[in-house]
Design a protein around this motif. Structure first.
Motif, mmCIF file in Angstrom:
data_model
loop_
_atom_site.group_PDB
_atom_site.id
_atom_site.type_symbol
_atom_site.label_atom_id
_atom_site.label_comp_id
_atom_site.label_asym_id
_atom_site.label_seq_id
_atom_site.Cartn_x
_atom_site.Cartn_y
_atom_site.Cartn_z
ATOM 1 N N VAL A 1 8.863 5.401 5.391
ATOM 2 C CA VAL A 1 7.528 5.970 5.227
ATOM 3 C C VAL A 1 6.506 4.848 5.071
ATOM 4 O O VAL A 1 5.438 4.858 5.704
ATOM 5 C CB VAL A 1 7.484 6.930 4.015
ATOM 6 C CG1 VAL A 1 6.074 7.437 3.768
ATOM 7 C CG2 VAL A 1 8.453 8.090 4.212
ATOM 8 N N ALA A 2 6.835 3.851 4.244
ATOM 9 C CA ALA A 2 5.913 2.735 4.019
ATOM 10 C C ALA A 2 5.702 1.925 5.298
ATOM 11 O O ALA A 2 4.572 1.542 5.610
ATOM 12 C CB ALA A 2 6.440 1.839 2.903
ATOM 13 N N LEU A 3 6.764 1.670 6.045
ATOM 14 C CA LEU A 3 6.641 0.918 7.298
ATOM 15 C C LEU A 3 5.817 1.690 8.321
ATOM 16 O O LEU A 3 5.001 1.097 9.041
ATOM 17 C CB LEU A 3 8.016 0.572 7.865
ATOM 18 C CG LEU A 3 8.764 -0.538 7.129
ATOM 19 C CD1 LEU A 3 10.215 -0.594 7.579
ATOM 20 C CD2 LEU A 3 8.080 -1.881 7.315
ATOM 21 N N ASP A 4 6.015 2.986 8.395
ATOM 22 C CA ASP A 4 5.213 3.799 9.323
ATOM 23 C C ASP A 4 3.728 3.702 8.964
ATOM 24 O O ASP A 4 2.871 3.597 9.838
ATOM 25 C CB ASP A 4 5.660 5.262 9.307
ATOM 26 C CG ASP A 4 6.984 5.491 10.017
ATOM 27 O OD1 ASP A 4 7.463 4.575 10.737
ATOM 28 O OD2 ASP A 4 7.549 6.591 9.858
ATOM 29 N N GLY A 5 3.437 3.730 7.672
ATOM 30 C CA GLY A 5 2.044 3.637 7.233
ATOM 31 C C GLY A 5 1.434 2.277 7.490
ATOM 32 O O GLY A 5 0.265 2.165 7.855
ATOM 33 N N ALA A 6 2.235 1.245 7.325
ATOM 34 C CA ALA A 6 1.737 -0.114 7.519
ATOM 35 C C ALA A 6 1.604 -0.472 8.995
ATOM 36 O O ALA A 6 0.741 -1.268 9.359
ATOM 37 C CB ALA A 6 2.665 -1.122 6.836
ATOM 38 N N ALA A 7 2.448 0.094 9.826
ATOM 39 C CA ALA A 7 2.470 -0.207 11.268
ATOM 40 C C ALA A 7 2.510 -1.725 11.480
ATOM 41 O O ALA A 7 3.293 -2.416 10.844
ATOM 42 C CB ALA A 7 1.291 0.461 11.970
ATOM 43 N N ASP A 8 1.654 -2.259 12.327
ATOM 44 C CA ASP A 8 1.662 -3.688 12.660
ATOM 45 C C ASP A 8 1.276 -4.581 11.481
ATOM 46 O O ASP A 8 1.564 -5.785 11.498
ATOM 47 C CB ASP A 8 0.718 -3.978 13.829
ATOM 48 C CG ASP A 8 1.221 -3.394 15.136
ATOM 49 O OD1 ASP A 8 2.439 -3.129 15.246
ATOM 50 O OD2 ASP A 8 0.395 -3.201 16.045
ATOM 51 N N LEU A 9 0.648 -4.014 10.461
ATOM 52 C CA LEU A 9 0.260 -4.814 9.300
ATOM 53 C C LEU A 9 1.455 -5.220 8.439
ATOM 54 O O LEU A 9 1.316 -6.045 7.539
ATOM 55 C CB LEU A 9 -0.771 -4.062 8.455
ATOM 56 C CG LEU A 9 -2.117 -3.828 9.141
ATOM 57 C CD1 LEU A 9 -3.021 -2.979 8.257
ATOM 58 C CD2 LEU A 9 -2.787 -5.157 9.478
ATOM 59 N N ALA A 10 2.639 -4.661 8.722
ATOM 60 C CA ALA A 10 3.840 -5.052 7.985
ATOM 61 C C ALA A 10 4.279 -6.471 8.351
ATOM 62 O O ALA A 10 4.928 -7.152 7.545
ATOM 63 C CB ALA A 10 4.971 -4.069 8.258
ATOM 64 N N ARG A 11 3.920 -6.935 9.543
ATOM 65 C CA ARG A 11 4.311 -8.285 9.976
ATOM 66 C C ARG A 11 3.691 -9.322 9.040
ATOM 67 O O ARG A 11 2.491 -9.338 8.814
ATOM 68 C CB ARG A 11 3.862 -8.527 11.412
ATOM 69 C CG ARG A 11 4.345 -9.855 11.970
ATOM 70 C CD ARG A 11 4.346 -9.903 13.474
ATOM 71 N NE ARG A 11 5.077 -8.826 14.133
ATOM 72 C CZ ARG A 11 6.423 -8.738 14.210
ATOM 73 N NH1 ARG A 11 7.160 -9.671 13.662
ATOM 74 N NH2 ARG A 11 6.996 -7.738 14.826
#
Length: 143
Positions: free
Chosen positions: A48-58
Motif C-alpha cells: 500500500v505504501a509503495l503504491d502511494g509513493a510510486a516513483d518517489l520511493a526511489r
C-alpha cells in the motif's frame, strides 16, 4: 516509525492470519507513501505504501513495523522484492518476524540487493502489537 506503529494499531485483529503491518516511506524528510495491511490480510502494508509513493520511493527510506516478507504464500512478489524493485535505499524494521515467510529472509534479500537494513527502532512498541500473532514456523504447520 511512530507513524508506522500508529497505522498498524488501527488494524490489529482485523488482518486474519497475517499481522497488521504499518509502513511509512520517507524521501528527503517528506512522507511520500504510507500503508497498513488490509482487512483480511491483503494487501500488505508495504504494498500500500509503495503504491502511494510510486516513483518517489526511489532513493527513499521505508519504516516498517515488522520485517518485510521474503516470500509470499500466494507465490507473488514478496514485500522485500517489491521494496528492492521500487529502488528504496534503506529499510528500518522495528521487529523481526519468525514466520516461515520472513524469518530473516526478507532482510537478507534487501541487504543482498544493496539496501541498508536497520533493526530495532521502537522494537518494544512494535512487539506489543504482535503479542497475539502466532506465525507459522514451518510449511507443515500450514497444512
Amino acid at each position: 516509525m511512530r507513524r508506522a506503529i500508529a497505522l498498524a494499531r488501527t488494524r490489529v485483529g482485523l488482518t486474519a492470519e497475517n499481522p497488521a503491518v504499518g509502513c511509512v516511506i520517507v524521501r528527503d524528510g517528506v512522507v511520500v507513501g504510507e500503508g497498513v495491511t488490509g482487512e483480511g490480510g491483503r494487501p500488505h502494508g508495504e504494498e500500500v505504501a509503495l503504491d502511494g509513493a510510486a516513483d518517489l520511493a526511489r532513493g527513499a527510506t521505508a519504516y516498517v513495523t515488522l520485517e518485510p516478507c521474503g516470500q509470499r504464500s500466494s507465490g507473488g512478489l514478496s514485500c522485500s522484492e517489491r521494496l528492492v524493485a521500487a529502488g528504496v535505499l534503506r529499510v528500518v524494521v522495528a521487529c523481526s518476524d519468525s514466520s516461515i515467510y520472513a524469518d530473516g529472509e526478507g532482510s537478507r534479500r534487501l541487504q543482498a540487493a544493496g539496501v541498508a537494513v536497520d533493526h530495532g527502532l521502537m522494537q518494544a512498541e512494535a512487539e506489543a502489537l504482535y503479542a497475539a500473532y502466532r506465525p507459522a514456523k514451518s510449511l507443515e504447520s500450514r497444512r
